[in-house]
Design a protein around this motif. Structure first.
Motif, mmCIF file in Angstrom:
data_model
loop_
_atom_site.group_PDB
_atom_site.id
_atom_site.type_symbol
_atom_site.label_atom_id
_atom_site.label_comp_id
_atom_site.label_asym_id
_atom_site.label_seq_id
_atom_site.Cartn_x
_atom_site.Cartn_y
_atom_site.Cartn_z
ATOM 1 N N PRO A 160 -2.363 -5.246 1.893
ATOM 2 C CA PRO A 160 -1.145 -4.847 1.184
ATOM 3 C C PRO A 160 -0.580 -6.022 0.389
ATOM 4 O O PRO A 160 -0.869 -7.176 0.673
ATOM 5 C CB PRO A 160 -0.193 -4.438 2.310
ATOM 6 N N THR A 191 7.498 -1.661 5.238
ATOM 7 C CA THR A 191 6.483 -1.082 6.118
ATOM 8 C C THR A 191 5.664 -0.052 5.355
ATOM 9 O O THR A 191 6.085 0.457 4.308
ATOM 10 C CB THR A 191 7.127 -0.387 7.329
ATOM 11 N N THR A 192 4.517 0.285 5.899
ATOM 12 C CA THR A 192 3.682 1.323 5.285
ATOM 13 C C THR A 192 4.377 2.680 5.329
ATOM 14 O O THR A 192 4.338 3.439 4.356
ATOM 15 C CB THR A 192 2.321 1.388 5.993
ATOM 16 N N THR A 222 6.912 2.783 2.648
ATOM 17 C CA THR A 222 6.245 2.878 1.349
ATOM 18 C C THR A 222 5.795 4.309 1.089
ATOM 19 O O THR A 222 5.896 4.810 -0.037
ATOM 20 C CB THR A 222 5.045 1.917 1.296
ATOM 21 N N TYR A 270 -6.660 -1.458 1.760
ATOM 22 C CA TYR A 270 -5.444 -1.106 2.495
ATOM 23 C C TYR A 270 -4.823 0.183 1.962
ATOM 24 O O TYR A 270 -4.190 0.945 2.710
ATOM 25 C CB TYR A 270 -4.420 -2.241 2.431
ATOM 26 N N TYR A 308 -5.289 3.244 4.017
ATOM 27 C CA TYR A 308 -4.385 3.451 5.155
ATOM 28 C C TYR A 308 -3.065 4.043 4.669
ATOM 29 O O TYR A 308 -2.540 4.980 5.271
ATOM 30 C CB TYR A 308 -4.149 2.136 5.889
ATOM 31 N N LEU A 309 -2.543 3.511 3.560
ATOM 32 C CA LEU A 309 -1.318 4.064 3.003
ATOM 33 C C LEU A 309 -1.501 5.537 2.670
ATOM 34 O O LEU A 309 -0.626 6.369 2.957
ATOM 35 C CB LEU A 309 -0.922 3.281 1.745
ATOM 36 N N GLY A 342 -4.277 0.738 10.502
ATOM 37 C CA GLY A 342 -3.953 -0.225 9.459
ATOM 38 C C GLY A 342 -4.417 -1.617 9.828
ATOM 39 O O GLY A 342 -5.355 -1.811 10.599
ATOM 40 N N VAL A 395 4.379 -6.382 5.584
ATOM 41 C CA VAL A 395 3.813 -5.086 5.949
ATOM 42 C C VAL A 395 3.025 -5.175 7.250
ATOM 43 O O VAL A 395 3.257 -4.402 8.189
ATOM 44 C CB VAL A 395 2.926 -4.538 4.814
ATOM 45 N N ASP A 405 4.264 -3.417 10.694
ATOM 46 C CA ASP A 405 3.626 -2.129 10.986
ATOM 47 C C ASP A 405 3.268 -1.963 12.455
ATOM 48 O O ASP A 405 3.209 -0.829 12.950
ATOM 49 C CB ASP A 405 2.355 -1.970 10.147
#
Length: 505
Positions: free
Chosen positions: A100, A190-191, A194, A217, A220-221, A246, A374, A378
Motif C-alpha cells: 500500500p 486502514t484498508t 479505504t 496489495y 487485498y483492497l 493482507g 496501513v 490493519d
C-alpha cells in the motif's frame, strides 16, 4: 541523480510500480448520460505530475473516522479516463496500483499506455483513486529521511544481534510517526476505511455498482471492498494476489518463500549466459554463487556500500520482472570479481520519487509513511522482540536465501496505536464475480497466499495461474492464455467454469 550504490538502497514491494460499474441493464438504460450525482462532480485538470492526455480529476470529502461520520473530514482525489464509446460503455472500473501507498491517479492512463485493450477502454470509465493518506488525497507523513527507514522490506538478520539492532532502529521510526504533523490521522488509515472511501466515490459517480482492477496489495483492497460491499460489486479482477489477511506479520514472512520460488528462473538465465557473466554453468552453481557473494559481502562490504543485506535486497527487487534479470546478473558479476558495479536502472528507492513528490506538495516520505500506516493499523503485530528473533531463526532454516529478512522486526511492533477495528474477514458470501490471476513464481506475492485467498472466496472466485515468474501478469507478460481470459472477463463478464492453468508462453 542520486548515487546508485549506498548502504541505504531501498526497494519497494511494488517495485516502484505506480500505474498501480453499473449493471448491463443500467448501461442499456442510458448510463452514458450524466446522472444528477455525477453532475455534482467538478471535473477539472489533474495535478501537473499526473496529467496525461484524456485524464481529468476531482475530489470529494469523506469522514476521517466512519464511526463519527459528522466529524472531521479528509479529501480523496480521483481521476477518470472516460470511455469514448457511449454505446459500449457499461460502467466504471476502479483501479488500485498496490503498495500500500501507491499513488493511483495516473493508473488509468498508465494502463492505457501499457496496452489495456481498446475493448476494455470502451467498456468503462477507468477511475484512479489515491487512497486516503496517499499522494493527492490528504497525505500522511512520518517526517522520515531516506536514511531513517530506507526499505519497506525488513532487513536481512544474520543473527539475533541483528534483530536487536533492527528493533532499536524501527522503534525510533514508529516514534517519528507518532510525533508527526499528521499524527491525528494515524489510527484511521486502514484498508477497511479505504474501501469505505471507494464506496463514497462510487456514490459520487452516480453508479449502483463498480468493477475493479487491483494489483499486488490492491488485490487485498479489492477483496475487502467486495466483502464489505458485495451488492455494489460488479466484475472484480485481482492480479498478483496477497493472502486473505493482507500485509500482516505472516504475509511478511512469505517473502523468503517467494524469493526461493523465483530464484530458479534467474539461475536458469544466468547459467545459460555463463559466457557473459561467469557466474556458473548450471543452476546449482548459480545458487552456490549466491551464498558465496552474500557471505563475502557480510564479512567485508564494498567501499561503495554494498553489504550482504543490500545484495540480498537488490536481488529480491530485480526478481520482479524478467527484463531486470540481465541487469541483476551484471551486478552479481561485478560484486563477484570486485569490479565497479553498473549503475542500477532505477532501483525502486525513495530517492527520485521523493523529490517528485515534494515538488507536488506531497511529503517526501509519503509512500513509506502511508504504507506503514496501513499495514500497522490493519492487524495486531507481535510486540515482543524475542518473537521476531525466533521467527528469524526458523525462517533462516526454512528459506535460507531470504527468510531471515521477511521474518525480521518492523516498525509495526512498536506502532503507537492499536487497530481501531477487527480485520475484515474475506469469505465466500456474495456474488460469484471475482477473477484472480497469479504467476506460479512470484517473489512478492507468492502462490501460497493467492491459494489462501482463493479458498477464502470459495465459489465467488476463479483463479488463473500462469507458468511464469515475477510480479504482475496481465499486460506485463506475454501470456496469451491468461491475457485473453482476463480481457474476456472485463468486457463480457464471462469466467472459466473452473480454475485454469495457463502454460508458459
Amino acid at each position: 541523480m542520486r548515487k546508485p550504490v549506498t548502504p541505504v538502497l531501498a526497494f519497494a514491494v511494488t517495485a516502484s510500480l505506480t500505474l498501480a460499474g453499473c449493471s448491463s441493464a443500467d448501461a442499456e438504460d442510458g448510463q452514458d448520460e450524466e446522472s444528477p450525482a455525477e453532475e455534482a462532480i467538478s471535473w477539472g485538470e489533474c495535478p501537473e505530475a499526473v496529467a496525461p492526455p484524456g485524464l481529468e480529476c476531482s475530489t470529494i470529502d469523506v469522514p476521517l473516522d466512519y464511526g463519527n461520520a459528522e466529524g472531521e473530514t479528509i479529501e480523496i482525489a480521483f481521476s477518470r479516463l472516460a470511455s469514448e464509446d457511449p454505446e459500449k460503455r457499461r460502467g466504471v472500473l476502479l483501479t488500485n496500483s498496490g503498495g500500500p501507498g501507491g499513488e493511483t491517479l495516473s493508473m488509468p492512463a498508465t494502463l492505457r499506455e501499457s496496452g489495456l485493450p481498446q475493448s476494455v477502454l470502451d467498456s468503462y470509465d477507468v477511475i484512479g483513486i489515491d487512497p486516503r493518506g496517499v499522494g493527492h488525497s490528504t497525505p500522511v507523513t512520518c517526517g522520515l529521511e531516506l536514511a531513517d527507514h530506507p526499505s519497506n522490506i525488513p532487513t536481512y538478520a544474520r543473527h539475533e544481534a541483528d534483530v536487536a539492532a533492527e528493533a532499536e532502529r524501527v522503534e525510533a521510526v514508529a516514534a517519528r510517526c507518532a510525533e508527526s504533523e499528521t499524527a491525528d490521522l494515524l489510527p484511521h488509515i486502514t484498508t477497511a476505511n479505504t474501501a469505505r472511501d471507494m464506496d463514497r466515490v462510487r456514490e459520487a459517480l452516480g453508479e449502483s455498482e463498480v468493477s475493479y482492477f487491483g494489483i499486488s496489495y490492491g488485490t487485498y483492497l479489492g477483496a475487502v471492498y467486495t466483502t464489505m460491499f458485495p451488492e455494489n460489486s460488479d466484475r472484480f479482477f485481482l492480479d498478483s494476489v496477497t493472502g486473505p489477511r493482507g500485509w500482516d506479520s505472516s504475509f511478511a514472512r512469505t517473502f523468503g518463500e517467494g524469493f526461493q520460488d523465483r530464484f530458479p528462473d534467474f539461475a536458469e538465465f544466468a547459467a545459460a549466459e555463463h559466457e557473459t557473466y561467469g557466474l556458473g554453468e548450471t543452476p546449482e552453481e548459480i545458487e552456490e554463487k549466491f551464498f558465496e557473494i552474500a557471505e563475502k559481502l557480510d564479512a567485508e562490504p564494498t567501499p561503495e556500500g554494498y553489504n550482504g543485506q543490500v545484495f540480498r535486497h537488490l536481488t529480491f527487487d530485480r526478481f520482479y520482472y524478467d527484463d531486470k534479470l540481465p541487469e541483476l546478473a551484471g551486478i552479481w558479476a561485478a560484486l563477484d570479481t570486485g569490479q565497479p558495479v553498473p549503475e542500477p536502472e532505477g532501483d525502486g528507492s525513495q530517492g527520485e520519487a521523493a523529490g517528485e513528490a515534494a515538488s507536488a506538495g506531497i511529503p517526501s516520505d509519503n509512500y513509506l509513511a502511508s504504507q506503514l500506516h496501513v499495514i500497522c493499523n490493519d492487524s495486531d503485530w507481535p510486540e515482543d522482540v524475542s518473537t521476531y528473533a525466533r521467527n528469524v531463526e526458523e525462517d533462516r532454516e526454512r528459506f535460507p536465501m531470504y527468510g531471515a529478512a521477511g521474518a525480521n522486526i518492523t516498525p509495526c511492533a512498536f506502532w503507537p496505536s492499536e487497530p481501531v477495528e477487527e480485520p475484515v474477514e474475506i469469505t465466500d458470501s456474495g456474488p460469484s464475480n471475482v477473477l484472480m490471476l497469479q504467476n506460479l513464481r512470484d517473489n512478492a506475492t507468492p502462490l501460497s497466499g493467492a491459494r489462501e485467498t482463493r479458498a477464502a472466496l470459495g465459489d465467488r472466485a476463479r483463479m488463473v495461474t500462469a507458468d511464469q515468474g515475477g510480479h504482475l501478469a496481465y499486460l506485463f507478460l506475454d501470456n496469451r492464455c491468461a491475457h485473453d481470459l482476463v480481457t474476456d472477463f472485463l468486457v463480457t463478464g464471462e469466467r472459466p467454469d473452473e480454475d485454469v492453468d495457463c502454460p508458459a508462453a
